[in-house]
Scaffold this motif. Structure first.
Motif, short mmCIF file in Angstrom:
data_model
loop_
_atom_site.label_atom_id
_atom_site.label_comp_id
_atom_site.label_asym_id
_atom_site.label_seq_id
_atom_site.Cartn_x
_atom_site.Cartn_y
_atom_site.Cartn_z
N HIS A 180 0.81 -1.21 0.00
CA HIS A 180 0.00 0.00 0.00
C HIS A 180 0.85 1.27 0.00
O HIS A 180 0.62 2.18 -0.81
CB HIS A 180 -0.93 0.00 1.23
CG HIS A 180 -2.12 0.90 1.06
ND1 HIS A 180 -3.39 0.41 0.85
CD2 HIS A 180 -2.23 2.24 1.06
CE1 HIS A 180 -4.23 1.43 0.72
NE2 HIS A 180 -3.54 2.56 0.85
N ASP A 231 2.75 6.61 -1.75
CA ASP A 231 1.73 5.62 -2.08
C ASP A 231 2.27 4.69 -3.15
O ASP A 231 2.94 5.12 -4.10
CB ASP A 231 0.46 6.30 -2.58
CG ASP A 231 -0.64 5.31 -2.87
OD1 ASP A 231 -1.20 4.75 -1.92
OD2 ASP A 231 -0.93 5.08 -4.06
N SER A 235 -1.74 2.11 -4.69
CA SER A 235 -2.79 1.35 -4.01
C SER A 235 -4.15 1.67 -4.61
O SER A 235 -4.34 2.71 -5.25
CB SER A 235 -2.80 1.68 -2.51
OG SER A 235 -3.13 3.05 -2.32
N HIS A 268 -7.14 2.28 -3.09
CA HIS A 268 -7.90 3.34 -2.43
C HIS A 268 -7.04 4.53 -2.00
O HIS A 268 -7.56 5.49 -1.43
CB HIS A 268 -8.64 2.77 -1.22
CG HIS A 268 -9.66 1.74 -1.59
ND1 HIS A 268 -10.90 2.05 -2.11
CD2 HIS A 268 -9.61 0.38 -1.53
CE1 HIS A 268 -11.57 0.94 -2.35
NE2 HIS A 268 -10.82 -0.09 -2.00
N GLY A 269 -5.74 4.45 -2.24
CA GLY A 269 -4.88 5.59 -1.97
C GLY A 269 -4.39 5.69 -0.54
O GLY A 269 -4.88 5.03 0.37
N THR A 270 -3.37 6.53 -0.36
CA THR A 270 -2.83 6.85 0.96
C THR A 270 -3.16 8.30 1.26
O THR A 270 -2.90 9.19 0.43
CB THR A 270 -1.30 6.63 0.98
OG1 THR A 270 -1.03 5.26 0.65
CG2 THR A 270 -0.73 6.94 2.35
N TRP A 271 -3.72 8.54 2.44
CA TRP A 271 -4.23 9.87 2.80
C TRP A 271 -3.42 10.44 3.94
O TRP A 271 -3.23 9.79 4.97
CB TRP A 271 -5.71 9.78 3.18
CG TRP A 271 -6.56 9.27 2.05
CD1 TRP A 271 -6.59 8.01 1.55
CD2 TRP A 271 -7.50 10.03 1.28
NE1 TRP A 271 -7.49 7.92 0.51
CE2 TRP A 271 -8.06 9.16 0.32
CE3 TRP A 271 -7.93 11.35 1.32
CZ2 TRP A 271 -9.02 9.57 -0.59
CZ3 TRP A 271 -8.90 11.77 0.40
CH2 TRP A 271 -9.43 10.89 -0.54
N ALA A 325 -0.29 12.14 -4.06
CA ALA A 325 -0.05 11.66 -5.41
C ALA A 325 1.43 11.44 -5.69
O ALA A 325 1.79 10.88 -6.73
CB ALA A 325 -0.63 12.65 -6.42
N GLU A 350 -3.85 7.70 6.78
CA GLU A 350 -5.00 6.79 6.69
C GLU A 350 -5.02 6.15 5.31
O GLU A 350 -4.27 6.53 4.41
CB GLU A 350 -6.30 7.55 6.97
CG GLU A 350 -6.39 8.07 8.41
CD GLU A 350 -7.63 8.92 8.65
OE1 GLU A 350 -8.46 8.53 9.47
OE2 GLU A 350 -7.71 9.98 8.01
N PHE A 351 -5.94 5.17 5.14
CA PHE A 351 -5.92 4.36 3.93
C PHE A 351 -7.22 4.44 3.13
O PHE A 351 -7.53 3.56 2.34
CB PHE A 351 -5.62 2.90 4.30
CG PHE A 351 -4.34 2.76 5.05
CD1 PHE A 351 -3.13 2.85 4.40
CD2 PHE A 351 -4.35 2.56 6.43
CE1 PHE A 351 -1.94 2.75 5.10
CE2 PHE A 351 -3.17 2.45 7.13
CZ PHE A 351 -1.95 2.55 6.46
N GLY A 352 -8.00 5.47 3.34
CA GLY A 352 -9.20 5.68 2.54
C GLY A 352 -10.47 5.19 3.18
O GLY A 352 -11.54 5.28 2.57
N ARG A 368 -5.44 12.99 -0.12
CA ARG A 368 -4.81 11.86 -0.82
C ARG A 368 -3.53 12.33 -1.50
O ARG A 368 -3.52 13.33 -2.22
CB ARG A 368 -5.77 11.28 -1.86
CG ARG A 368 -5.24 10.04 -2.57
CD ARG A 368 -6.32 9.38 -3.38
NE ARG A 368 -5.85 8.14 -4.00
CZ ARG A 368 -6.64 7.25 -4.60
NH1 ARG A 368 -7.95 7.48 -4.65
NH2 ARG A 368 -6.14 6.16 -5.12
#
Length: 559
Positions: free
Chosen positions: A68, A82, A85, A87-90, A97, A109-111, A95
């Motif tokens: 992830h 990231d 992944s 659902h992305g890394t927040w 990029a 967090e992970f979405g 989020r």
């Protein structure tokens, strides 16, 4: 010389001593979906986060990606990135990029709101703050000072229980003991086999001390432990200490029992470690109050060390389970994905392991357009070793089928290989057959449960064993037998897990098999396979599956 070596190391790695200390202290406070909170250090770097077992922080959430995100070292700080992944890394609700710097207190967090939440920090400030409280409370007297120390100790214990960094736990225990007793030096020794090893040494200023600084014979400590009369305290033999005043506190392994039973434990209860405190200028604080507080710390330290051991065992078990799941996934991928359901040759099969991975397997392979090869095998025992051997057999028969090696020669070569490598500790039973378009059947049976040849008239013939199991004797020989199939004939091949399956009355399915076959007469290969498994399931009822169960049904159609 040490400074020069350190300077060279820094110039080679590009990391200064200050940056190295910052890396060692940096960590993540992990809040689990259950609400449990732990702290984990960022080591090694790059630090990988994801659902897969290869990550340093395993996120047990199926919505997270296998790989992830990762945290890496950058000039003067840390970066989070990231790894494409789903659902992305927040980071702090946004989020990311591209690789993004991490700062004190940042939230990752992970979405998903109900998943893991990580808070980045470059140092764990909780333990030093609580140690300061313990030290400061030592200057207060009376009940107020005692209560203050006890409160600080309880807070320290709770924080240590959520800290996964081993050296932080050990260091905090020694520092707290030094603060309680006003000692100059302290050492924590942990049991390793029959001996005690120094795991950590600290002075009153928090500086690390090498194990060689403990100028005390190990035999003296061992004798004091053996002769102690109290569960949580011990005394060194008079006159044998060094010039320093010393205090020893055992760390004891407590079984899972009640408080009343704990009070009744003998003094010789298994010791997992020892706190050794000394001071050259003055005797460590030995008032009744300080002794009770120190013993409270020893109790908490013993519990924490035991919990750390259990956590490590749990971690290893989880990794083992994930590895077994991966092995099972690979094993399933080696089974035939699709079996022929039309034409002159039809087949249906399945393999159900009794544990995570199986020692059974089956396969069918075309030999050009004129013939098919089929095999079913059962390796002795269960677990990874049996699964590996089953995969080896499968590979050998795939290669043998492609090269069209005669069955007797192929079995002899595999038998010699297994006998030489396994030394009789592992063996395998195996049935292999070649079915030709003309209906000609050739087979060899190396000690496997005898398959059944079922005709459309309902008659049943056993395909006899033609040799002993593979791997028992290097000079074993294997015969090849022959038969002629007619339209509608079926070969029912199975592992002994099917016929030896028991119900709650200790009856075996072998006694019910003739009736089950009679009920499936006239059905297709797939329908026969499904019918037999349904009959087996009903027969077993609530009884557990004690062995791998593999079933292969082959149907010959002359038309």
């Amino acid at each position: 010389m040490r400074a020069l070596a350190e300077s060279r190391r820094q110039s080679q790695t590009g990391i200064s001593l200050a940056e190295s200390k910052q890396t060692a202290a940096a960590g993540l406070e992990v809040t689990h979906p259950s609400g449990e909170r732990t702290r984990i250090r960022l080591e090694p770097l790059p630090f990988r986060i994801g659902r897969g077992p290869e990550n340093h922080l395993i996120v047990r959430d199926n919505r997270a990606s296998r790989a992830h995100a990762k945290i890496s070292r950058a000039a003067g700080g840390f970066l989070i990135e990231d790894l494409d992944s789903l659902h992305g890394t927040w980071l702090n609700g946004i989020r990311i990029a591209s690789p993004t710097p991490l700062y004190e207190g940042d939230t990752v967090e992970f979405g998903f709101e109900d998943s893991y939440r990580l808070i980045f920090s470059e140092r764990d400030a909780r333990i030093p703050r609580m140690l300061d409280q313990i030290s400061a409370s030592g200057q207060a007297t009376g009940a107020a000072g005692s209560l203050s120390r006890l409160r600080a100790l309880v807070e320290l214990a709770r924080s240590l229980e959520t800290t996964l960094a081993w050296d932080e736990v050990l260091g905090a225990i020694v520092d707290a003991a030094l603060a309680l007793t006003d000692s100059e030096r302290g050492f924590l020794l942990l049991r390793s086999g029959d001996t005690l090893e120094v795991k950590l040494g600290r002075d009153a200023r928090g500086a690390q001390l090498p194990a060689s600084d403990l100028d005390l014979p190990a035999s003296l400590i061992a004798r004091a432990l053996e002769e102690r009369h109290h569960l949580l305290s011990m005394n060194l033999p008079a006159g044998e200490q060094q010039s320093a005043h010393a205090l020893c506190v055992p760390l004891v392994h407590f079984p899972r029992i009640s408080v009343q039973e704990t009070l009744a434990l003998p003094s010789q209860t298994a010791t997992i470690g020892l706190l050794y405190l000394e001071s050259a200028r003055t005797r460590p604080g030995l008032s009744e109050l300080n002794r009770e507080l120190l013993q409270t710390l020893a109790l908490e330290a013993s519990t924490i060390l035991d919990n750390a051991r259990l956590l490590e065992e749990e971690k290893q078990n989880r990794m083992r389970e994930q590895e077994l799941a991966l092995a099972r996934q690979i094993q399933e991928s080696l089974l035939p994905r699709a079996l022929p359901a039309s034409g002159w040759f039809c087949a249906a099969g399945s393999s159900t392991p009794s544990t995570g991975i199986a020692g059974d397997y089956f396969d069918v392979q075309p030999l050009g357009s004129h013939a098919w090869a089929a095999v079913i095998a059962d390796v002795s025992g269960k677990g990874v070793a049996s699964a590996l051997l089953a995969s080896l057999l499968q590979g050998a028969f795939l290669l043998g089928s492609e090269l069209e090696v005669p069955l007797d020669a192929l079995l002899s070569k595999i038998n010699s290989f297994l006998a030489e490598r396994a030394q009789g500790e592992k063996y395998a039973t195996l049935f292999s057959a070649v079915i030709h378009r003309s209906g000609a059947l050739t087979w060899a049976n190396a000690g496997h449960a005898e398959p059944l040849l079922l005709s459309t008239t309902g008659s049943v013939r056993k395909l006899r064993s033609t040799g002993m199991p593979l791997g028992l004797r290097p000079d074993a020989t294997f015969e090849v037998d022959r038969a002629q199939l007619v339209d509608g004939d079926k070969i029912i091949a199975f592992s002994d897990g099917l016929i030896e399956a028991e119900n709650e009355h200790a009856e075996t399915f072998e006694s019910k098999l003739p009736a089950a076959l009679a009920a499936s007469n006239g059905l297709s290969a797939q329908a026969t396979h499904d019918r037999l498994l349904d009959e087996l399931l009903q027969f077993r009822g609530a009884a557990s599956l004690d062995d791998d169960t593999t079933l292969l049904v082959i149907e010959y159609r002359a038309a």
